[in-house]
Motif scaffolding. Structure first.
Motif, PDB file in Angstrom:
ATOM      1  N   ASN A 229       0.751  -0.874  -0.164  1.00 38.35           N
ATOM      2  CA  ASN A 229       0.107   0.156  -0.263  1.00 38.35           C
ATOM      3  C   ASN A 229       0.832   1.571  -0.115  1.00 38.35           C
ATOM      4  O   ASN A 229       2.123   1.097   0.608  1.00 38.35           O
ATOM      5  N   TYR A 230       0.494   2.263  -0.337  1.00 38.78           N
ATOM      6  CA  TYR A 230       1.430   3.304  -0.642  1.00 38.78           C
ATOM      7  C   TYR A 230       0.025   4.384  -1.584  1.00 38.78           C
ATOM      8  O   TYR A 230      -1.079   4.179  -1.412  1.00 38.78           O
ATOM      9  N   VAL A 231       0.553   5.587  -0.888  1.00 38.35           N
ATOM     10  CA  VAL A 231      -0.662   6.957  -1.262  1.00 38.35           C
ATOM     11  C   VAL A 231      -0.656   6.594  -2.943  1.00 38.35           C
ATOM     12  O   VAL A 231       0.367   6.021  -4.077  1.00 38.35           O
ATOM     13  N   GLY A 232      -1.984   6.483  -3.292  1.00 31.82           N
ATOM     14  CA  GLY A 232      -2.325   6.587  -4.607  1.00 31.82           C
ATOM     15  C   GLY A 232      -2.284   5.115  -4.992  1.00 31.82           C
ATOM     16  O   GLY A 232      -2.606   4.583  -6.294  1.00 31.82           O
ATOM     17  N   ALA A 233      -2.354   4.383  -4.106  1.00 28.53           N
ATOM     18  CA  ALA A 233      -1.888   2.687  -4.743  1.00 28.53           C
ATOM     19  C   ALA A 233      -4.155   2.075  -5.201  1.00 28.53           C
ATOM     20  O   ALA A 233      -4.947   2.539  -4.556  1.00 28.53           O
ATOM     21  N   SER A 234      -3.471   1.431  -6.282  1.00 33.49           N
ATOM     22  CA  SER A 234      -4.909   1.242  -6.485  1.00 33.49           C
ATOM     23  C   SER A 234      -5.078  -0.374  -6.624  1.00 33.49           C
ATOM     24  O   SER A 234      -4.406  -0.937  -6.405  1.00 33.49           O
ATOM     25  N   GLY A 235      -6.875  -0.972  -7.184  1.00 32.96           N
ATOM     26  CA  GLY A 235      -6.247  -2.685  -6.695  1.00 32.96           C
ATOM     27  C   GLY A 235      -5.898  -2.932  -8.623  1.00 32.96           C
ATOM     28  O   GLY A 235      -6.252  -4.490  -8.725  1.00 32.96           O
ATOM     29  N   ALA A 236      -5.187  -2.021  -9.035  1.00 37.22           N
ATOM     30  CA  ALA A 236      -5.466  -2.631 -11.271  1.00 37.22           C
ATOM     31  C   ALA A 236      -4.535  -3.930 -10.727  1.00 37.22           C
ATOM     32  O   ALA A 236      -4.217  -4.529 -11.388  1.00 37.22           O
ATOM     33  N   SER A 237      -3.549  -3.357  -9.423  1.00 32.29           N
ATOM     34  CA  SER A 237      -2.099  -4.354  -9.924  1.00 32.29           C
ATOM     35  C   SER A 237      -3.039  -6.065  -9.491  1.00 32.29           C
ATOM     36  O   SER A 237      -2.644  -6.679 -10.131  1.00 32.29           O
ATOM     37  N   VAL A 238      -3.556  -5.583  -7.928  1.00 29.31           N
ATOM     38  CA  VAL A 238      -4.249  -6.789  -7.768  1.00 29.31           C
ATOM     39  C   VAL A 238      -5.471  -7.802  -9.099  1.00 29.31           C
ATOM     40  O   VAL A 238      -4.912  -9.017  -9.340  1.00 29.31           O
ATOM     41  N   ARG A 239      -5.895  -6.921  -9.476  1.00 34.02           N
ATOM     42  CA  ARG A 239      -7.004  -7.691 -10.876  1.00 34.02           C
ATOM     43  C   ARG A 239      -6.146  -8.213 -11.871  1.00 34.02           C
ATOM     44  O   ARG A 239      -6.515  -8.820 -12.151  1.00 34.02           O
TER      45      ARG A 239
END
Ligand code: SIN
Length: 332
Positions: A229-239
């Motif tokens: 997790n970091y500033v601006g982390a999104s679910g895109a990498s997980v998807r």
């Protein structure tokens, strides 16, 4: 009976060489064999007292390249050595970069009864060719620990400090004293060849070791990834990670999330992780903080947490859990 100590070499900076004795960073790791390396430590024979050394080169890698094949070979050779009645201890020379992962892995896979004997991992931050290498002293300290009556289980020794496999973490890129055990603190110190224990070594029973390696060697290593997790982390990498794998590629079975602070996760990344969990991917929440554990509370619900393990160790624990489940499902 004559006691033996088995020295198992795996590579690392401790076995590294540079073209100049003053170069402590521009070297190649894993160049010198373990027997040659230890032969060059003049006081080693007298430090061993009457104990006979046995040398085995199990791997010869920069530990950033450590993988399943090396771990599998190492676990089997450590188990073999510990099973010999005359081998009282094992000392492993290893690179510093992933030493904490190998130590934790071994603590989890070696049979509990064999962990009555010590397995001491040691390393160096400077190559063997350095003007002032730290490897020789670390090896002598590791031998002092290996010979101590109180030593048992998987331990790490660096810069005169004894760490437990579960807690040890590399915390510095360059200093000789590169390891720390966080809140748990070190197990002890080595001073002039004498170990000053601060805490008892953990027994195999409380490291969670519980498997027969011979059965495990036949099981596939599950794919478990780490996201942060970091500033601006999104679910895109997980998807992307959980999208249908290409033919022949391994699907992701687990993800460890190195959360911020007390394991907090950006809401978009958390959505991605919960979607993955709903698809059957196992998710574990850890923290990217170097110290402390994720303290369970309403804000950390919904995802399993790492029980105080760092993200890299939580990944190993999850892999082993998945392997145990796979073995059960296969009726082994
Ligand atoms: C390695 O981890 O093999 C290289 C770095 C080191 O040992 O310090």
């Amino acid at each position: 009976m004559l006691k033996k100590v088995a020295f198992l070499g795996t590579g690392g900076t401790i076995a590294g060489t540079a073209s100049s004795a003053s170069d402590n960073v521009g070297y190649r790791a894993a160049q010198v064999g373990v027997a040659q390396l230890l032969d060059a430590i003049a006081p080693l024979r007298s430090a061993l007292g009457g104990w006979e050394p046995v040398f085995e080169q199990v791997a010869q890698v920069d530990s950033k390249d450590m993988g399943w094949a090396q771990w599998s070979a190492l676990a089997q050779r450590v188990q073999h050595q510990l099973s010999q009645p005359d081998v009282a201890a094992v000392v492993i020379t290893h690179g510093t970069d992933t030493l904490e992962e190998t130590a934790y892995f071994l603590s989890r896979v070696l049979p509990v009864d064999l962990q009555a004997k010590p397995v001491v991992l040691t390393c160096a931050m400077r190559p063997a060719s350095s003007l002032v290498p730290d490897g020789p002293q670390n090896v002598l300290d590791a031998v002092a620990v290996a010979q101590s009556a109180q030593a048992r289980g998987v331990l790490a020794v660096c810069a005169g400090t004894v760490h437990c496999a579960r807690d040890v973490q590399k915390v510095h890129t360059y200093r000789l004293n590169a390891f720390d055990s966080g809140d748990a603190g070190p197990l002890g110190y080595v001073e002039e060849g004498v170990v000053r224990w601060l805490h008892a070594c953990p027994t195999g029973a409380n490291t969670g070791a519980r498997m027969d390696w011979q059965r495990w060697a036949a099981v596939d290593w599950p794919r478990v990834e780490i996201v942060m997790n970091y500033v601006g982390a999104s679910g895109a990498s997980v998807r992307a990670m959980c999208a249908a794998p290409a033919i022949g590629a391994q699907p992701v079975q687990g993800i460890v999330v190195a959360g911020t602070g007390n394991g907090t996760i950006h809401q978009d990344l958390e959505r991605g992780l919960l979607e993955a969990q709903a698809q059957g991917v196992r998710i574990v929440r850890a923290t990217r903080c170097a110290q402390g554990v994720v303290v369970a509370g309403p804000a950390t619900g919904g995802l399993a947490h790492s029980e105080g393990l760092s993200p890299v160790k939580a990944r190993i624990a999850l892999m082993l859990e998945l392997m145990a489940e796979q073995q059960c499902a296969n009726g082994q």
